[in-house]
Design a protein around this motif. Sequence first.
Motif, mmCIF file in Angstrom:
data_model
loop_
_atom_site.group_PDB
_atom_site.id
_atom_site.type_symbol
_atom_site.label_atom_id
_atom_site.label_comp_id
_atom_site.label_asym_id
_atom_site.label_seq_id
_atom_site.Cartn_x
_atom_site.Cartn_y
_atom_site.Cartn_z
ATOM 1 N N GLN A 275 0.824 -1.213 0.000
ATOM 2 C CA GLN A 275 0.000 0.000 0.000
ATOM 3 C C GLN A 275 0.857 1.262 0.000
ATOM 4 O OE1 GLN A 275 -1.449 -1.224 3.807
ATOM 5 N NE2 GLN A 275 -3.519 -1.612 3.033
ATOM 6 N N CYS A 276 2.193 1.109 -0.023
ATOM 7 C CA CYS A 276 3.077 2.258 0.182
ATOM 8 C C CYS A 276 3.070 3.190 -1.029
ATOM 9 C CB CYS A 276 4.500 1.780 0.445
ATOM 10 S SG CYS A 276 5.603 3.142 0.850
ATOM 11 N N THR A 277 2.910 4.480 -0.760
ATOM 12 C CA THR A 277 2.894 5.461 -1.848
ATOM 13 C C THR A 277 4.246 6.168 -1.963
ATOM 14 O OG1 THR A 277 1.956 7.015 -0.268
ATOM 15 C CG2 THR A 277 0.407 5.915 -1.739
ATOM 16 N N SER A 278 5.188 5.806 -1.091
ATOM 17 C CA SER A 278 6.502 6.455 -1.111
ATOM 18 C C SER A 278 7.362 5.874 -2.240
ATOM 19 C CB SER A 278 7.182 6.220 0.240
ATOM 20 O OG SER A 278 8.574 6.230 0.120
ATOM 21 N N LEU A 279 8.436 6.580 -2.592
ATOM 22 C CA LEU A 279 9.419 6.041 -3.528
ATOM 23 C C LEU A 279 10.237 4.989 -2.783
ATOM 24 C CD1 LEU A 279 10.578 9.466 -4.954
ATOM 25 C CD2 LEU A 279 9.372 7.701 -6.250
ATOM 26 N N GLN A 280 10.853 4.068 -3.534
ATOM 27 C CA GLN A 280 11.702 3.066 -2.887
ATOM 28 C C GLN A 280 12.928 3.761 -2.295
ATOM 29 O OE1 GLN A 280 11.435 -0.599 -2.576
ATOM 30 N NE2 GLN A 280 12.960 0.034 -1.066
ATOM 31 N N LEU A 281 13.078 3.656 -0.984
ATOM 32 C CA LEU A 281 14.227 4.285 -0.338
ATOM 33 C C LEU A 281 15.368 3.283 -0.218
ATOM 34 C CD1 LEU A 281 12.486 6.289 2.543
ATOM 35 C CD2 LEU A 281 13.009 7.037 0.221
ATOM 36 N N CYS A 282 16.542 3.796 0.057
ATOM 37 C CA CYS A 282 17.722 2.950 0.242
ATOM 38 C C CYS A 282 17.712 2.419 1.673
ATOM 39 C CB CYS A 282 18.979 3.771 -0.017
ATOM 40 S SG CYS A 282 20.490 2.956 0.513
ATOM 41 N N PHE A 283 17.919 1.123 1.819
ATOM 42 C CA PHE A 283 17.860 0.500 3.138
ATOM 43 C C PHE A 283 18.988 1.010 4.033
ATOM 44 C CE2 PHE A 283 18.851 -3.390 5.810
ATOM 45 C CZ PHE A 283 17.802 -3.183 6.688
ATOM 46 N N ARG A 284 20.123 1.393 3.377
ATOM 47 C CA ARG A 284 21.294 1.797 4.145
ATOM 48 C C ARG A 284 21.181 3.234 4.666
ATOM 49 N NH1 ARG A 284 26.863 0.490 4.600
ATOM 50 N NH2 ARG A 284 28.082 2.377 4.890
ATOM 51 N N CYS A 285 20.881 4.173 3.754
ATOM 52 C CA CYS A 285 20.939 5.583 4.159
ATOM 53 C C CYS A 285 19.551 6.209 4.303
ATOM 54 C CB CYS A 285 21.772 6.386 3.170
ATOM 55 S SG CYS A 285 20.992 6.521 1.555
ATOM 56 N N GLY A 286 18.511 5.482 3.879
ATOM 57 C CA GLY A 286 17.152 5.995 4.032
ATOM 58 C C GLY A 286 16.799 7.084 3.032
ATOM 59 N N GLN A 287 17.664 7.286 2.021
ATOM 60 C CA GLN A 287 17.364 8.305 1.016
ATOM 61 C C GLN A 287 16.902 7.643 -0.272
ATOM 62 O OE1 GLN A 287 20.767 10.932 0.555
ATOM 63 N NE2 GLN A 287 21.122 10.834 2.765
ATOM 64 N N HIS A 288 16.339 8.472 -1.165
ATOM 65 C CA HIS A 288 15.937 7.936 -2.459
ATOM 66 C C HIS A 288 17.053 8.210 -3.464
ATOM 67 C CE1 HIS A 288 13.726 6.885 -5.957
ATOM 68 N NE2 HIS A 288 13.818 8.114 -6.446
ATOM 69 N N HIS A 289 17.686 7.148 -3.937
ATOM 70 C CA HIS A 289 18.727 7.311 -4.953
ATOM 71 C C HIS A 289 18.808 6.000 -5.731
ATOM 72 C CE1 HIS A 289 21.555 4.766 -2.739
ATOM 73 N NE2 HIS A 289 21.304 5.467 -1.653
ATOM 74 N N PRO A 290 19.442 5.999 -6.929
ATOM 75 C CA PRO A 290 19.542 4.735 -7.673
ATOM 76 C C PRO A 290 20.241 3.683 -6.821
ATOM 77 C CG PRO A 290 20.279 6.594 -9.012
ATOM 78 C CD PRO A 290 20.089 7.118 -7.626
ATOM 79 N N LEU A 291 19.712 2.462 -6.841
ATOM 80 C CA LEU A 291 20.228 1.441 -5.921
ATOM 81 C C LEU A 291 21.191 0.474 -6.605
ATOM 82 C CD1 LEU A 291 16.825 0.705 -4.151
ATOM 83 C CD2 LEU A 291 18.700 2.076 -3.233
ATOM 84 N N LYS A 292 21.289 0.578 -7.930
ATOM 85 C CA LYS A 292 22.095 -0.393 -8.677
ATOM 86 C C LYS A 292 23.566 -0.359 -8.277
ATOM 87 C CE LYS A 292 19.649 -1.477 -12.918
ATOM 88 N NZ LYS A 292 19.497 -1.161 -14.339
ATOM 89 N N GLU A 293 24.081 0.854 -8.057
ATOM 90 C CA GLU A 293 25.516 0.982 -7.762
ATOM 91 C C GLU A 293 25.808 0.790 -6.275
ATOM 92 O OE1 GLU A 293 24.047 3.598 -9.735
ATOM 93 O OE2 GLU A 293 24.552 2.339 -11.453
#
Length: 401
Positions: A275-293
Amino acid sequence: MNINDESSTDYFLNPGLQTPRINKRVRSEGEHSDDCETVIIPPEKISLVINNSNQQQQASTTQRNEYPPITIEFKSAHSKTDRKLIEELIKEWRIKNNKNIDIIGRFGYKNVLLVFPRNFSTLDDLLETGRWPDRIAGSNYVIKYPKILPATYSLIIHDFQSTWNEDETTKELQEKCVTLRKLTRLVTREGRPMNTVRTDFISTQAVKQLLNQGEIEINCTKLRIRPYFSPIKINKCRKCFKHPGYGDFPAYSLEYPTGSGDRNVRPEYDHFTSQCTSLQLCFRCGQHHPLKEGCSNEIKCVNCQQHHYSGHSSCPVVQQKRKQLSEQHQKPQKKHENVDQMIMAMSESINQQLSSFTSTITSQITEVSKKLNIFNDRIQNLEQQIDKSIMPAISELSKPV
Ligand SMILES: [Zn+2]
Ligand SMILES: [Zn+2]
Ligand SMILES: [Zn+2]
């Protein structure tokens, strides 16, 4: 119908749905050993909560398995359906062991067969490698046992000294007890190792037997043991890492009760991942950024902004949730306490009534016996009078004139 991806126990899965998550999730749960010594709920209370949650979802037809699945990976290709394979397994089990097993099953990730036992006795049987048939439906296979078994397969050993090695002791104990699987030292919330170990078995019988003895011998010392209760797992949204709020419903619910705008649920936490409407955040830093790298930012918890991963057991938000949950679980206990008090009060008043009844009866009996004594005296007097005066008079009269 929702897939239960937020469940506190990973094997409450819907057998009708195929989810690749199953094996992965079972594995990852074992890594949360830092959560070991936290709030504990006895298993009977957990099942009580699950029952409550079932009542809340009467409309839902979701079926859940109470027992973890055993994974069967076939070595060679086969064309059988999962239903047929389960049927064959039951048949071949009966031939080999002269015993029935109560199981259901389905294909899981990568076409492995997931076998769900439906009671503890079957789970115990399935955990014994020697009981399995050589082949299932003519195919060779590899068995993978669940990493996490229900809490009844574990017990707690106290006074396990900090210098003792868990792996060494595991090997030593396995010589005497073949169903012992592993010793795991518990740690405090701050990560400090404790003098307590959780001991996992593959047989509930072995656990029961040891608990009856109340102790176990390790390094020539008899150590105290007690039952193990699973810690409460605090759920979190896997997109924004917030924890769902806890109101009147348990964390074990698959869904929120109807009308999710429940007053007891804090709105910002009022959702699960789906049900989450948020963007996928980074588990490590809690920010939204590309996770591939990957992420080289500082570790930061989205819930408290401190330097730990979100959902870590040292997080004050997690601890607060645990406290809240454990208080909720204590409610039924309080009811029990009330019942206990009621029974105590009732038995006390019954005792009082009984004792006053006894004293009344005793005094009445005394009265009666007093009266009896008087009556006896009178009869004796009468007899004496008869003997003294009436009998001689009669004998006088009966003399021949
Ligand atoms: Zn979210
Ligand atoms: Zn990051
Ligand atoms: Zn935190």
